[in-house]
Design an enzyme around this catalytic site. Structure first.
Site, PDB file in Angstrom:
ATOM      1  N   SER A   1       0.966  -1.171  -0.014  1.00  0.00           N
ATOM      2  CA  SER A   1      -0.059   0.064  -0.122  1.00  0.00           C
ATOM      3  C   SER A   1       1.107   1.395   0.105  1.00  0.00           C
ATOM      4  O   SER A   1       2.048   1.235   0.369  1.00  0.00           O
ATOM      5  CB  SER A   1      -0.652   0.004   1.245  1.00  0.00           C
ATOM      6  OG  SER A   1      -1.556   1.177   1.473  1.00  0.00           O
TER       7      SER A   1
ATOM      8  N   TYR B   1      -1.627  -0.338  10.266  1.00  0.00           N
ATOM      9  CA  TYR B   1      -1.629  -0.659   8.966  1.00  0.00           C
ATOM     10  C   TYR B   1      -0.228  -0.339   8.425  1.00  0.00           C
ATOM     11  O   TYR B   1       0.227  -1.343   7.720  1.00  0.00           O
ATOM     12  CB  TYR B   1      -2.751   0.047   8.385  1.00  0.00           C
ATOM     13  CG  TYR B   1      -2.923  -0.372   6.996  1.00  0.00           C
ATOM     14  CD1 TYR B   1      -3.262  -1.588   6.595  1.00  0.00           C
ATOM     15  CD2 TYR B   1      -2.841   0.842   5.946  1.00  0.00           C
ATOM     16  CE1 TYR B   1      -3.620  -1.616   5.193  1.00  0.00           C
ATOM     17  CE2 TYR B   1      -3.268   0.187   4.401  1.00  0.00           C
ATOM     18  CZ  TYR B   1      -3.566  -0.922   4.388  1.00  0.00           C
ATOM     19  OH  TYR B   1      -3.843  -1.327   3.005  1.00  0.00           O
TER      20      TYR B   1
HETATM   21  N1  LIG Z   1      -8.622  -0.461  -1.647  1.00  0.00           N
HETATM   22  C1  LIG Z   1      -7.719   0.196  -1.265  1.00  0.00           C
HETATM   23  O1  LIG Z   1      -7.710   1.357  -1.024  1.00  0.00           O
HETATM   24  C2  LIG Z   1      -6.177  -0.347  -1.086  1.00  0.00           C
HETATM   25  C3  LIG Z   1      -5.069   0.557  -1.082  1.00  0.00           C
HETATM   26  C4  LIG Z   1      -3.892   0.212  -0.940  1.00  0.00           C
HETATM   27  C5  LIG Z   1      -3.629  -1.179  -0.631  1.00  0.00           C
HETATM   28  N2  LIG Z   1      -4.610  -2.101  -0.738  1.00  0.00           N
HETATM   29  C6  LIG Z   1      -4.687  -3.544  -0.365  1.00  0.00           C
HETATM   30  O2  LIG Z   1      -5.134  -4.258  -1.374  1.00  0.00           O
HETATM   31  C7  LIG Z   1      -5.366  -5.579  -0.931  1.00  0.00           C
HETATM   32  C8  LIG Z   1      -6.917  -5.900  -1.522  1.00  0.00           C
HETATM   33  O3  LIG Z   1      -7.834  -5.083  -0.837  1.00  0.00           O
HETATM   34  P1  LIG Z   1      -9.197  -4.589  -1.370  1.00  0.00           P
HETATM   35  O4  LIG Z   1      -8.927  -3.103  -1.481  1.00  0.00           O
HETATM   36  O5  LIG Z   1      -9.342  -5.376  -2.707  1.00  0.00           O
HETATM   37  O6  LIG Z   1     -10.234  -4.658  -0.290  1.00  0.00           O
HETATM   38  P2  LIG Z   1     -11.287  -6.043  -0.209  1.00  0.00           P
HETATM   39  O7  LIG Z   1     -12.290  -5.921  -1.290  1.00  0.00           O
HETATM   40  O8  LIG Z   1     -11.718  -6.098   1.321  1.00  0.00           O
HETATM   41  O9  LIG Z   1     -10.438  -7.253  -0.483  1.00  0.00           O
HETATM   42  C9  LIG Z   1      -9.922  -7.982   0.538  1.00  0.00           C
HETATM   43  C10 LIG Z   1      -9.612  -9.585   0.117  1.00  0.00           C
HETATM   44  O10 LIG Z   1      -8.965 -10.258   1.141  1.00  0.00           O
HETATM   45  C11 LIG Z   1      -9.650 -11.389   1.419  1.00  0.00           C
HETATM   46  N3  LIG Z   1      -9.303 -11.880   2.843  1.00  0.00           N
HETATM   47  C12 LIG Z   1      -9.750 -11.319   4.000  1.00  0.00           C
HETATM   48  N4  LIG Z   1      -9.342 -11.971   5.236  1.00  0.00           N
HETATM   49  C13 LIG Z   1      -8.738 -13.124   4.581  1.00  0.00           C
HETATM   50  C14 LIG Z   1      -8.215 -14.335   4.970  1.00  0.00           C
HETATM   51  N5  LIG Z   1      -8.163 -14.405   6.477  1.00  0.00           N
HETATM   52  N6  LIG Z   1      -7.907 -15.348   4.372  1.00  0.00           N
HETATM   53  C15 LIG Z   1      -8.067 -15.262   3.057  1.00  0.00           C
HETATM   54  N7  LIG Z   1      -8.314 -14.218   2.532  1.00  0.00           N
HETATM   55  C16 LIG Z   1      -8.851 -13.156   3.039  1.00  0.00           C
HETATM   56  C17 LIG Z   1     -11.178 -10.989   1.322  1.00  0.00           C
HETATM   57  O11 LIG Z   1     -11.790 -12.162   1.222  1.00  0.00           O
HETATM   58  P3  LIG Z   1     -12.806 -13.004   2.356  1.00  0.00           P
HETATM   59  O12 LIG Z   1     -13.155 -12.014   3.001  1.00  0.00           O
HETATM   60  O13 LIG Z   1     -13.610 -13.645   1.222  1.00  0.00           O
HETATM   61  O14 LIG Z   1     -11.890 -13.959   2.832  1.00  0.00           O
HETATM   62  C18 LIG Z   1     -11.062 -10.266  -0.051  1.00  0.00           C
HETATM   63  O15 LIG Z   1     -11.152 -10.958  -1.019  1.00  0.00           O
HETATM   64  C19 LIG Z   1      -5.015  -5.620   0.406  1.00  0.00           C
HETATM   65  O16 LIG Z   1      -4.111  -6.109   0.909  1.00  0.00           O
HETATM   66  C20 LIG Z   1      -5.209  -4.198   0.774  1.00  0.00           C
HETATM   67  O17 LIG Z   1      -4.362  -3.890   1.943  1.00  0.00           O
HETATM   68  C21 LIG Z   1      -6.011  -1.708  -0.819  1.00  0.00           C
END
Ligand SMILES: NC(=O)c1ccc[n+]([C@@H]2O[C@H](COP(=O)([O-])OP(=O)(O)OC[C@H]3O[C@@H](n4cnc5c(N)ncnc54)[C@H](OP(=O)(O)O)[C@@H]3O)[C@@H](O)[C@H]2O)c1
Length: 253
Positions: free
Chosen positions: A148, A161
């Site tokens: 991130s 975080y």
């Molecule tokens: N959105 C942003 O602004 C942003 C910015 C920078 C970085 N990121 C990073 O991008 C990545 C994806 O996030 P996103 O934004 O796409 O959010 P998201 O829609 O909440 O996706 C998170 C994913 O992680 C999975 N997950 C959560 N707990 C888990 C576990 N214990 N085991 C296996 N899978 C698990 C969830 O699936 P289940 O709940 O089905 O397990 C979901 O598929 C994260 O690492 C986040 O830190 C996001």
């Protein structure tokens, strides 16, 4: 021939947001994809969608905070799909708020998922990525870690975080140095705000603060990050994209 034909990718956190978009993007570039997450219905639906458009996908229900589950999804990918060329460590959670009085359970949850889960998957996958790099006609395999902007720039209200994502960035660079001469590329993506479910896991007052902060900002879409990951893993074997910071144009910090 599509660029990723004959390759197999495993994407964690494939049930929503960036992970789901990345799975679709890698599948449309020709990869067979293994989809890992806890919500089985979501990943089965995505696997069916990929299958319906001529691709191949395998849904793997797993909680990657369990080392056994993390190893299990890597083993099943290799056993059922034959190999592992690309691991996208994307599963993660962002629980924000001031350090003073922060629920310790939130920090622990982030460390277990963002850091340990990613480390478990990486540990299990590395031997297979090395094998793929050695025997693939592409001469390369890829480890892509979704960190991130919080893994590069600390910010007040984001300490827990920040700690986990700085960990991802450091872990990635150390591993890159260990395996790059064997043609396993290690890439870290550091996105700013993306329109996903990520914020919804926060306490209501934190969600409200986040909504206010980004009220005037057009966030990036999951496909923007997925396209970037597809770009990273389709470079020629001799080029490794090590680190990318991506922010919405209107995001200042
Ligand atoms: N959105 C942003 O602004 C942003 C910015 C920078 C970085 N990121 C990073 O991008 C990545 C994806 O996030 P996103 O934004 O796409 O959010 P998201 O829609 O909440 O996706 C998170 C994913 O992680 C999975 N997950 C959560 N707990 C888990 C576990 N214990 N085991 C296996 N899978 C698990 C969830 O699936 P289940 O709940 O089905 O397990 C979901 O598929 C994260 O690492 C986040 O830190 C996001």
């Amino acid at each position: 021939m599509a660029t990723l034909d004959g390759t197999v990718a495993l994407v964690t956190g494939a049930s929503s947001g960036i992970g789901a978009a990345t799975a679709l993007s890698l599948a449309s570039a020709g990869a067979t994809v293994a989809l890992a997450a806890r919500r089985t219905a979501r990943i089965e639906e995505l696997a069916a969608q990929i299958g319906a458009s001529g691709g191949k996908a395998l849904a793997l229900t797993a909680d990657v905070t369990s080392e056994a589950d993390a190893r299990g999804i890597v083993d099943r990918t290799v056993t059922e799909l034959g190999r592992l060329d690309t691991l996208v460590n994307n599963a993660g959670t962002m629980l924000l708020g001031p350090a003073l009085g922060a629920p310790m359970e939130e920090w622990e949850r982030m460390v277990r998922l963002n850091l340990l889960g990613l480390m478990y998957c990486t540990h299990a996958a590395l031997p297979h990525l090395l094998t793929a790099a050695a025997d693939s006609p592409r001469q390369v395999a890829d480890l892509v870690n979704v960190s991130s902007v919080a893994g590069r720039f600390p910010r007040s209200g984001s300490s827990g975080y920040n700690a986990t994502k700085f960990g991802v960035t450091g872990f990635s660079e150390a591993i890159r140095q260990e395996v790059t001469r064997q043609h396993v590329r290690v890439s870290v993506l550091e996105p700013g705000a993306v329109e996903t479910e990520l914020v919804s896991h926060n306490r209501p007052e934190i969600q409200e603060r986040h909504t206010q902060r980004f009220a005037d900002t057009k966030k990036m879409e999951p496909t923007d990050i997925a396209d970037t990951i597809a770009f990273v893993v389709t470079r020629p074997w001799y080029m490794s994209v090590n680190e990318i910071v991506l922010r919405p144009t209107e995001q200042d910090t």
